[in-house]
Motif scaffolding. Structure first.
Motif, PDB file in Angstrom:
ATOM      1  N   UNK A  18       0.845  -1.185   0.000  1.00  0.00           N
ATOM      2  CA  UNK A  18       0.000   0.000   0.000  1.00  0.00           C
ATOM      3  C   UNK A  18       0.879   1.233   0.000  1.00  0.00           C
ATOM      4  N   UNK A  19       0.720   2.044  -1.032  1.00  0.00           N
ATOM      5  CA  UNK A  19       1.454   3.297  -1.125  1.00  0.00           C
ATOM      6  C   UNK A  19       0.590   4.434  -0.579  1.00  0.00           C
ATOM      7  N   UNK A  45       4.540   6.019 -16.902  1.00  0.00           N
ATOM      8  CA  UNK A  45       3.193   5.702 -17.362  1.00  0.00           C
ATOM      9  C   UNK A  45       2.179   5.882 -16.234  1.00  0.00           C
ATOM     10  N   UNK A  46       0.966   6.162 -16.632  1.00  0.00           N
ATOM     11  CA  UNK A  46      -0.120   6.313 -15.671  1.00  0.00           C
ATOM     12  C   UNK A  46      -0.455   4.960 -15.057  1.00  0.00           C
ATOM     13  N   UNK A  47      -0.684   4.965 -13.744  1.00  0.00           N
ATOM     14  CA  UNK A  47      -1.173   3.780 -13.052  1.00  0.00           C
ATOM     15  C   UNK A  47      -2.648   3.980 -12.706  1.00  0.00           C
ATOM     16  N   UNK A  48      -2.939   5.070 -11.996  1.00  0.00           N
ATOM     17  CA  UNK A  48      -4.311   5.341 -11.589  1.00  0.00           C
ATOM     18  C   UNK A  48      -4.431   6.789 -11.178  1.00  0.00           C
ATOM     19  N   UNK A  49      -5.613   7.358 -11.410  1.00  0.00           N
ATOM     20  CA  UNK A  49      -5.894   8.707 -10.953  1.00  0.00           C
ATOM     21  C   UNK A  49      -7.245   8.748 -10.261  1.00  0.00           C
ATOM     22  N   UNK A  65      -6.653  -5.237  -9.837  1.00  0.00           N
ATOM     23  CA  UNK A  65      -5.601  -5.569  -8.867  1.00  0.00           C
ATOM     24  C   UNK A  65      -5.261  -4.381  -7.959  1.00  0.00           C
ATOM     25  N   UNK A  66      -5.297  -3.188  -8.510  1.00  0.00           N
ATOM     26  CA  UNK A  66      -4.937  -1.976  -7.766  1.00  0.00           C
ATOM     27  C   UNK A  66      -6.188  -1.158  -7.481  1.00  0.00           C
ATOM     28  N   UNK A  67      -6.182  -0.485  -6.349  1.00  0.00           N
ATOM     29  CA  UNK A  67      -7.279   0.409  -5.987  1.00  0.00           C
ATOM     30  C   UNK A  67      -6.713   1.725  -5.482  1.00  0.00           C
ATOM     31  N   UNK A  68      -7.154   2.815  -6.106  1.00  0.00           N
ATOM     32  CA  UNK A  68      -6.743   4.144  -5.667  1.00  0.00           C
ATOM     33  C   UNK A  68      -7.856   4.745  -4.819  1.00  0.00           C
ATOM     34  N   UNK A  77      -3.474  10.498  -0.724  1.00  0.00           N
ATOM     35  CA  UNK A  77      -3.941   9.552  -1.719  1.00  0.00           C
ATOM     36  C   UNK A  77      -3.232   8.229  -1.481  1.00  0.00           C
ATOM     37  N   UNK A  78      -3.954   7.151  -1.668  1.00  0.00           N
ATOM     38  CA  UNK A  78      -3.437   5.814  -1.426  1.00  0.00           C
ATOM     39  C   UNK A  78      -3.500   4.980  -2.705  1.00  0.00           C
ATOM     40  N   UNK A  79      -2.630   3.988  -2.781  1.00  0.00           N
ATOM     41  CA  UNK A  79      -2.700   3.002  -3.854  1.00  0.00           C
ATOM     42  C   UNK A  79      -2.523   1.635  -3.218  1.00  0.00           C
TER      43      UNK A  79
END
Length: 114
Positions: A18-19, A45-49, A65-68, A77-79
């Protein structure tokens, strides 16, 4: 606006990380926040916004797989990254936009071992 990212590290394939990214400064002006990544020899590259109202956008490679998410009260903001793959290995950068500029955090390394 200053951005401080944390949470990277080394994880085995299939694992999770978790970032987090905390914004400081003139934060009331921030609209979109997000995460980008850059692997060695590749372009960023973009991951999520995520917009201030909560709408999200994901790269196809991380969908499912990822949730922002974001906590506007904490200017954070979390990833959440699940089912990590070796190809997710990169430096992950936090990003924030206001009507006048584009801001970047210092980057946090994510390494996924096979």
């Amino acid at each position: 606006v200053q951005l401080q990212a944390s949470g990277g590290g080394l994880v085995q394939a299939g694992g999770s990380l978790r970032l987090s990214c905390v914004a400081s400064g003139i934060v009331f002006s921030i609209n979109d926040m997000g995460w980008y990544r850059q692997a060695p020899g590749k372009q960023r590259e973009l991951v999520a916004t995520i917009a201030s109202v909560g709408s999200t956008n994901y790269a196809d490679s991380v969908k499912g797989r990822f949730t922002i998410s974001r906590d506007n009260a904490k200017n954070t903001v979390y990833l959440q990254m699940n089912s990590l793959k070796p190809e997710d290995t990169a430096v992950y950068y936090c990003n924030a936009k206001n009507p006048w500029s584009n801001f970047w955090g210092q980057g946090t390394q994510v390494t996924v071992s096979s």
